[in-house]
Scaffold this motif. Structure first.
Motif, PDB file in Angstrom:
ATOM      1  N   GLU A  25       0.862  -1.066  -0.066  1.00  0.00           N
ATOM      2  CA  GLU A  25      -0.046   0.099  -0.022  1.00  0.00           C
ATOM      3  C   GLU A  25       0.646   1.167   0.033  1.00  0.00           C
ATOM      4  OE1 GLU A  25      -2.742  -0.211   3.077  1.00  0.00           O
ATOM      5  OE2 GLU A  25      -3.513  -2.257   2.515  1.00  0.00           O
ATOM      6  N   THR A  26       1.809   1.315   0.745  1.00  0.00           N
ATOM      7  CA  THR A  26       2.721   2.444   1.016  1.00  0.00           C
ATOM      8  C   THR A  26       3.631   2.871  -0.245  1.00  0.00           C
ATOM      9  OG1 THR A  26       4.578   1.349   2.278  1.00  0.00           O
ATOM     10  CG2 THR A  26       2.639   2.526   3.440  1.00  0.00           C
ATOM     11  N   LEU A  27       4.028   1.810  -1.018  1.00  0.00           N
ATOM     12  CA  LEU A  27       5.068   1.933  -1.941  1.00  0.00           C
ATOM     13  C   LEU A  27       4.213   2.243  -3.430  1.00  0.00           C
ATOM     14  CD1 LEU A  27       7.056   0.665  -0.114  1.00  0.00           C
ATOM     15  CD2 LEU A  27       7.911  -0.713  -1.763  1.00  0.00           C
ATOM     16  N   THR A  28       3.083   2.046  -3.362  1.00  0.00           N
ATOM     17  CA  THR A  28       2.266   2.264  -4.478  1.00  0.00           C
ATOM     18  C   THR A  28       1.437   3.560  -4.319  1.00  0.00           C
ATOM     19  OG1 THR A  28       0.514   0.850  -3.951  1.00  0.00           O
ATOM     20  CG2 THR A  28       2.130  -0.365  -5.294  1.00  0.00           C
ATOM     21  N   ALA A  29       1.677   4.319  -3.178  1.00  0.00           N
ATOM     22  CA  ALA A  29       0.730   5.435  -2.938  1.00  0.00           C
ATOM     23  C   ALA A  29       1.594   6.634  -3.086  1.00  0.00           C
ATOM     24  CB  ALA A  29       0.281   5.232  -1.370  1.00  0.00           C
ATOM     25  N   VAL A  30       2.789   6.531  -3.702  1.00  0.00           N
ATOM     26  CA  VAL A  30       3.439   7.834  -4.050  1.00  0.00           C
ATOM     27  C   VAL A  30       3.749   7.800  -5.542  1.00  0.00           C
ATOM     28  CG1 VAL A  30       4.991   7.771  -1.926  1.00  0.00           C
ATOM     29  CG2 VAL A  30       5.796   6.056  -3.995  1.00  0.00           C
ATOM     30  N   PRO A  31       4.174   8.886  -6.160  1.00  0.00           N
ATOM     31  CA  PRO A  31       3.998   9.291  -7.539  1.00  0.00           C
ATOM     32  C   PRO A  31       4.879   8.060  -8.414  1.00  0.00           C
ATOM     33  CG  PRO A  31       4.454  11.388  -6.352  1.00  0.00           C
ATOM     34  CD  PRO A  31       4.615  10.264  -5.268  1.00  0.00           C
ATOM     35  N   VAL A  32       5.967   7.839  -7.882  1.00  0.00           N
ATOM     36  CA  VAL A  32       6.862   6.814  -8.699  1.00  0.00           C
ATOM     37  C   VAL A  32       6.649   5.341  -8.039  1.00  0.00           C
ATOM     38  CG1 VAL A  32       9.117   6.318  -9.462  1.00  0.00           C
ATOM     39  CG2 VAL A  32       8.225   8.638  -9.291  1.00  0.00           C
TER      40      VAL A  32
END
Length: 482
Positions: free
Chosen positions: A393-400
């Motif tokens: 969830e956290t690694l895909t919630a940022v622009p890159v």
């Protein structure tokens, strides 16, 4: 004044002779001669000589045990050059009857003596490395440089011109404080062979009501350094700090501050240096408000946000081994996820408790009391949570999205090939975290470093997100670390 630096120190680092007003261990004050050592990025150190305040045993002079140590909230002194000093949070160590060593958290140097009781800060003047790179408006709006001689004009019959930019002074205010970013300027004295104009960036902070010295550091000075470091992607230093202390009900006086993390080496800006910095965001009316960033940091600090208390607290720590770095970054992401999903987790805990109680009640009808006791002891009172889910969830919630980079990394390749067969790269990192935390397995230095660099960009992007920075600012900070 350093050559070409408009921001001027009241007093340079060095060693100075002092006349101390040294508190004794019974509440009195004695006058002693001594020395004061002021160094860059170091706590101040003083010495006092003469009839130092020894605590004699049973009142018998000549009978005492050493060393003796006592604390003093503040110690004042007067330097032989006329300056005055206030040592804050001082510790006095007596090793011999004729000598005392003074250690303090900070030293405040001013032209006038501080006669107040409480140290209250009415204003802050601070310079941080990278401040000029973070501002979106420079101090010069236009320059005119003669490129060639006009026909019919004599050699040097022309002007060089620099036009100041008043918009470079940016001011933000709310009901409790005013923050101003500006450029101090200096110009060479009139002479016939050399001419130069230079600029030093500075931030002025003026609380509506004077604040304690500790609050000035924790609420304004350190957050400023961290915010500028997030903008530049570097570990920025505090290159200058002075405070205005309240000396009576209305009067304030400036004092320069020496202590740990205070380098007291102000700089002037250079365009080439600024252009080398990859900035995540800028301070300008069109981009970010410095006061808004500081206020948001203070709010997150009051909430004990996990990102600030893990990653934010370690931003200026010495470089760590990638093993420690990876564990810190994963802990930061896990803590942030739990903090931001606390309400949802509370609902899950409630539902899990109800199911657990029901299961134990049903087990009690069919199993022995010993078996039920075992289940109660070992059946978790909290629902299962997984680092794998947190990373997903956290690694895909940022622009890159760094998932493809993780999948192609040497670290994940190594774990995916072992007998435990992780389901994906997030699960592989879960296994790596468990191995490193429990010391059951080690991994290659470079492989850990590569993944840590990717995760560092993710954590910084989340830091900017919770500070209400734009998605583009988050993207830039990630791309700087890929």
């Amino acid at each position: 004044m350093a050559d070409g630096v408009p921001l001027n120190l009241l007093l340079q680092p060095g060693e100075y002779r002092v006349e101390w007003q040294l508190p004794d261990q019974s509440g009195g004050v004695i006058t002693l001669q001594g020395e004061l050592e002021l160094a860059s990025d170091r706590p101040p150190r003083g010495e006092a000589f003469g009839d130092v305040p020894v605590a004699w045993m049973h009142g018998v002079t000549g009978l005492a045990s050493f060393p003796q140590t006592y604390e003093a909230d503040k110690i004042v002194g007067r330097l032989l050059n006329g300056f005055n000093v206030v040592l804050i949070d001082a510790s006095v160590q007596i090793w011999f009857p004729e000598r005392a060593i003074i250690h303090a958290r900070a030293a405040l140097l001013g032209r006038e003596a501080f006669t107040g009781t409480d140290i209250r800060v009415a204003g802050i003047e601070v310079q941080v490395e990278g401040l000029d790179a973070a501002t979106g408006i420079g101090p010069i709006s236009e320059v005119k440089i003669p490129m060639k001689r006009e026909e019919g004009r004599r050699y040097l019959d022309w002007n060089w011109e620099a036009v100041g930019n008043p918009d470079s002074t940016q001011t933000w205010a709310d009901g409790d404080a005013e923050v101003e970013l500006q450029f101090y300027s200096s110009v060479t004295a009139p002479e016939g062979f050399f001419f130069r104009v230079t600029f030093s960036p500075i931030v002025l902070i003026r609380p509506a009501v004077p604040i304690p010295f500790d609050d000035a550091f924790s609420g304004w000075i350190e957050p400023l350094r961290r915010i500028i470091s997030l903008a530049t992607g570097r570990k920025e230093k505090i290159t200058y700090l002075a405070v205005r202390l309240l000396v009576d009900d209305e009067e304030t006086r400036p004092f320069q501050v020496f202590g740990t993390a205070l380098h007291q080496a102000p700089y002037s800006s250079r365009g080439n240096d600024v252009l080398k910095v990859e900035r995540s965001f800028l301070l300008s009316p069109q981009d970010m408000s410095l006061l808004a960033l500081l206020r948001r940091w203070q709010q997150l600090q009051a909430e004990h946000h996990p990102l600030l208390e893990t990653y934010g607290a370690m931003m200026f720590a010495p470089d760590q081994h990638p093993r420690s770095r990876l564990l810190l970054l994963l802990q930061a992401l896990e803590g942030m996820h739990g903090h931001e999903n606390a309400a949802d987790f509370s609902m899950r805990v409630l539902a899990h408790t109800e199911r657990r109680d029901f299961a134990l009640a049903e087990a009690g009808k069919a199993l022995s009391s010993d078996a039920v006791k075992f289940l109660k002891r070992h059946l978790s009172r909290r629902p299962a949570s997984s680092l794998q889910q947190v990373l997903g969830e956290t690694l895909t919630a940022v622009p890159v999205d760094i998932t493809p980079d993780l999948e192609g990394s040497d670290l994940v390749d190594e774990v995916m090939a072992d007998a435990r067969k992780p389901t994906n790269s997030y699960d592989a990192l879960r296994l790596v975290r468990n191995d490193l935390a429990h010391g059951t397995r080690g991994y290659d230095f470079q492989a850990l470093h590569a993944v840590s660099t990717l995760l560092d960009g993710v954590v910084r992007a989340h830091m900017l997100r919770i500070l209400d920075c734009s998605e583009e600012a988050q993207r830039r900070t990630q791309e700087r670390r890929r």
